[in-house]
Design an enzyme around this catalytic site. Structure first.
Site, short mmCIF file in Angstrom:
data_model
loop_
_atom_site.label_atom_id
_atom_site.label_comp_id
_atom_site.label_asym_id
_atom_site.label_seq_id
_atom_site.Cartn_x
_atom_site.Cartn_y
_atom_site.Cartn_z
N SER A 1 11.74 49.69 50.93
CA SER A 1 12.66 48.88 50.46
C SER A 1 11.84 48.42 49.14
O SER A 1 10.95 48.31 48.72
CB SER A 1 12.59 47.49 50.64
N TYR B 1 9.41 38.66 53.51
CA TYR B 1 9.94 40.63 53.58
C TYR B 1 8.96 41.36 52.11
O TYR B 1 9.02 42.30 53.04
CB TYR B 1 11.09 40.16 53.40
#
Length: 264
Positions: free
Chosen positions: A141, A154
């Protein structure tokens, strides 16, 4: 460019919806037999049926397993003993103030977002090396590079995936197996819609909420919109093909220009 994956078997983790489902469909359309993975048998079977409607010629294999556990990895390998293309898409995310993230949450994010992929790589990479061909990908990501203040746990887990991909690429050096990470930018999925509404006014219509979210929370995006899952899948299918044989050890971006860098 014809991307032909006929005769190849793929496993896409966390693929009952969103980016994972789009990747599974893309690989199947290119000719691969694709394992569709989720924890619930009913969800997996529903996803397989839905994907089959999109392409009746596609070949899908249900892989019911909780891959955040060692037992789940064993179940996946039992369902698909030999895999040519492994796409580690499984992941969790959510907003939480940095100082309120507990040790248990840090461990949960590491187990799901990192260790699940490591275990499957250990399981399938030896066979790929023996056969002299394989493709392993980790869906990372933009948060791996631009750590978001609202979910640093995250971001850190996705940073770890970049290191995992580079490390296993070295393990596979010279074997015909390529290993890469895919840096996905802000993508339009059901889960992301929920996340957007955690950060903007829930009374706003979706199109307006999306624009507000990108303007206020992701202003560096050059695309200035959320990426569609199929756009992520297009890159994954290419990296899974013979045409991508010289791309390995990389962190390849499909981020809408979100990461402000001229290097990956």
């Amino acid at each position: 460019m014809e991307l032909n994956l006929e005769g190849r078997t793929a496993l896409v983790t966390g693929s009952t919806q969103g980016i994972g489902a789009a990747i599974a469909l893309g690989l199947a359309r290119a000719g691969a037999r694709v394992g569709v993975n989720g924890r619930s048998r009913s969800r997996v079977e529903e996803a397989v049926a839905h994907l089959a409607v999109d392409d009746p010629r596609a070949q899908f294999v249900p892989v019911v397993a909780d891959l955040a556990t060692e037992e789940g990895t064993e179940q996946a390998v039992a369902a698909l003993p030999d895999v040519d293309i492994l796409v580690n898409n499984l992941g969790i995310f959510g907003a939480q103030p940095a100082l309120e993230i507990t040790d248990d949450e840090w461990r949960r994010y590491f187990e799901v977002n990192v260790l699940a992929a490591v275990r499957l790589t250990r399981a399938y990479l030896p066979g790929m090396k023996e056969r002299g061909w394989g493709r392993i990908q980790y869906i990372a990501s933009d948060s791996a590079v631009v750590i978001p203040a609202e979910m640093i746990h995250y971001g850190v887990s996705k940073t770890a995936l970049l290191a995992v991909g580079r490390g296993f690429a070295k393990e596979a050096a010279g074997t015909g197996v390529t290993v890469n990470s895919v840096i996905a930018g802000p993508t339009h999925t059901g889960g992301v819609e929920d996340f957007v509404y955690e950060l903007v006014d829930r009374e706003l219509p979706w199109d307006e909420a999306q624009r507000v979210f990108m303007r206020e929370h992701r202003p560096q995006s050059l695309l200035q919109r959320l990426i569609e899952p199929e756009e992520i899948a297009n890159l994954v299918v290419y990296l899974s093909s013979d045409q991508a044989s010289a791309t390995t050890g990389g962190a390849v971006r499909v981020d809408g220009g979100y990461v402000d860098s001229i290097l990956p």
